[in-house]
Design an enzyme around this catalytic site. Sequence first.
Site, PDB file in Angstrom:
ATOM      1  N   GLU A   5      57.504  48.381 -72.253  1.00 41.36           N
ATOM      2  CA  GLU A   5      58.559  47.501 -72.773  1.00 41.36           C
ATOM      3  C   GLU A   5      59.599  48.331 -73.530  1.00 41.36           C
ATOM      4  O   GLU A   5      59.241  49.243 -74.279  1.00 41.36           O
ATOM      5  CB  GLU A   5      57.929  46.489 -73.732  1.00 41.36           C
ATOM      6  CG  GLU A   5      58.943  45.494 -74.269  1.00 41.36           C
ATOM      7  CD  GLU A   5      58.331  44.136 -74.498  1.00 41.36           C
ATOM      8  OE1 GLU A   5      57.724  43.602 -73.554  1.00 41.36           O
ATOM      9  OE2 GLU A   5      58.466  43.626 -75.615  1.00 41.36           O
ATOM     10  N   TYR A  23      65.064  40.682 -75.242  1.00 38.77           N
ATOM     11  CA  TYR A  23      66.345  40.006 -75.430  1.00 38.77           C
ATOM     12  C   TYR A  23      66.473  39.593 -76.891  1.00 38.77           C
ATOM     13  O   TYR A  23      65.796  38.669 -77.344  1.00 38.77           O
ATOM     14  CB  TYR A  23      66.367  38.758 -74.539  1.00 38.77           C
ATOM     15  CG  TYR A  23      67.662  37.987 -74.530  1.00 38.77           C
ATOM     16  CD1 TYR A  23      68.664  38.277 -73.604  1.00 38.77           C
ATOM     17  CD2 TYR A  23      67.878  36.941 -75.422  1.00 38.77           C
ATOM     18  CE1 TYR A  23      69.842  37.558 -73.574  1.00 38.77           C
ATOM     19  CE2 TYR A  23      69.058  36.208 -75.396  1.00 38.77           C
ATOM     20  CZ  TYR A  23      70.028  36.529 -74.466  1.00 38.77           C
ATOM     21  OH  TYR A  23      71.197  35.805 -74.449  1.00 38.77           O
ATOM     22  N   GLY A  66      61.886  32.266 -78.149  1.00 37.23           N
ATOM     23  CA  GLY A  66      62.545  33.022 -79.214  1.00 37.23           C
ATOM     24  C   GLY A  66      62.053  32.519 -80.557  1.00 37.23           C
ATOM     25  O   GLY A  66      61.439  31.444 -80.647  1.00 37.23           O
ATOM     26  N   HIS A 122      49.314  31.225 -81.042  1.00 38.47           N
ATOM     27  CA  HIS A 122      50.668  31.348 -81.593  1.00 38.47           C
ATOM     28  C   HIS A 122      50.644  30.884 -83.054  1.00 38.47           C
ATOM     29  O   HIS A 122      50.018  29.869 -83.374  1.00 38.47           O
ATOM     30  CB  HIS A 122      51.651  30.498 -80.771  1.00 38.47           C
ATOM     31  CG  HIS A 122      53.073  30.714 -81.201  1.00 38.47           C
ATOM     32  ND1 HIS A 122      53.657  30.005 -82.225  1.00 38.47           N
ATOM     33  CD2 HIS A 122      54.017  31.584 -80.765  1.00 38.47           C
ATOM     34  CE1 HIS A 122      54.899  30.436 -82.387  1.00 38.47           C
ATOM     35  NE2 HIS A 122      55.148  31.383 -81.507  1.00 38.47           N
ATOM     36  N   GLN A 163      50.764  38.662 -76.243  1.00 35.24           N
ATOM     37  CA  GLN A 163      51.121  39.281 -77.519  1.00 35.24           C
ATOM     38  C   GLN A 163      50.170  40.462 -77.743  1.00 35.24           C
ATOM     39  O   GLN A 163      49.062  40.477 -77.188  1.00 35.24           O
ATOM     40  CB  GLN A 163      50.944  38.224 -78.628  1.00 35.24           C
ATOM     41  CG  GLN A 163      51.284  38.657 -80.023  1.00 35.24           C
ATOM     42  CD  GLN A 163      52.723  39.103 -80.168  1.00 35.24           C
ATOM     43  OE1 GLN A 163      53.054  40.210 -79.733  1.00 35.24           O
ATOM     44  NE2 GLN A 163      53.562  38.279 -80.743  1.00 35.24           N
ATOM     45  N   LYS A 174      60.051  54.751 -77.018  1.00 36.98           N
ATOM     46  CA  LYS A 174      59.506  56.088 -77.337  1.00 36.98           C
ATOM     47  C   LYS A 174      58.910  56.725 -76.088  1.00 36.98           C
ATOM     48  O   LYS A 174      57.721  56.557 -75.791  1.00 36.98           O
ATOM     49  CB  LYS A 174      58.416  55.957 -78.410  1.00 36.98           C
ATOM     50  CG  LYS A 174      58.946  55.455 -79.747  1.00 36.98           C
ATOM     51  CD  LYS A 174      57.802  55.322 -80.718  1.00 36.98           C
ATOM     52  CE  LYS A 174      58.243  54.633 -81.990  1.00 36.98           C
ATOM     53  NZ  LYS A 174      57.168  53.840 -82.597  1.00 36.98           N
TER      54      LYS A 174
END
Length: 291
Positions: A17, A49, A108, A152, A179, A275
């Site tokens: 990612e 995003y 989001g 969540h 996650q 990274k």
Amino acid sequence: MKISSLLSGDKLSLSFEVFPPKTDTAMESVKFATEEIAKLSPLFMSVTYGAGGGTSKYTLDIAKNIKKQYGVPTVAHLTCVSSNRETVREKIEEMRIAGIENVMALRGDITPELEQKEKSEWIFQHAIDLIHEIKESGADFCIGAACYPEVHPESDNQTEDIKYLKEKVDAGCSFLTTQMFFDNNLLYNFLYKIREAGITVPVIPGVMPITNANQVERAIKLSGSFMPQRFKNLVDKFGHSPDAMKQAGIVYATDQIIDLFANGIKNVHVYSMNKPDVAEKILNNLSDILG
Ligand code: FAD
């Protein structure tokens, strides 16, 4: 290439990612970092995003560039809760025109501005609303969504969380990415429960290599993840020494990935963020395993 096709093979693989820059001036360094990761030929790369303060305007540019220059399949993330319908429709159309094949449909995080309003006033309340909007657009995307092995943070309980997850999948998701988590048993437990609930799409576990002590607090705040004692010991011992902490974090993540592969997982998504050195070290640690 669509992620659903990529995940159908038997080969073990990693995806990475990356996130867009926070400022325009940082674009060059982010572009460099994402290209260095693309050169490692991961199964795919996903581009966030507007997460973690990053701007949303570069998501598409970065995803397009990686795909065009390096032939690495990409997933462009899209969030909806802070947008109006017109903006979301424009973004979907821009992605379609840009040849994006995979979209990660996310709600989001709730901003302070949204908190001031009644939830009923929000145009998009949940990720499922975005999935419906994408489906209605007619664009032929492979749609992914987020899931949470540790529940969540806004959910009252796991049963409810999994019920809504099933609705998201039934609305048209072809894969799920989790996650981050630091204890693989939480993932295995979650997989058992969602399979029992009838969710059959591929689930890509997300692993974050913690490479500095400051990241620990941020990661817990963001994800609410449980930190096993084994991991806490490592931060206690090496947290003060940047090089030692980085090495220990990479080894811990590698160990998590090996255990996931040993337990039947075929693709792991690595939150190595921007990274390339971390991504490369993990790949090198797994060179014989990945073949
Ligand atoms: P939802 O699926 O809408 O779930 C949010 C909450 O609402 C959950 O508690 C769920 O149980 C509940 N819920 C869901 N549907 C319903 C319903 N119909 N009725 C009632 N309750 C419901 N954030 C970014 O800003 N940009 C990114 O690029 C980004 N990428 C991410 C990638 C991954 C893999 C993950 C795990 C997270 C990412 N996030 C990103 C963070 C994400 O936006 C937050 O975790 C957000 O709080 C929830 O998003 P979601 O899509 O899971 O929401």
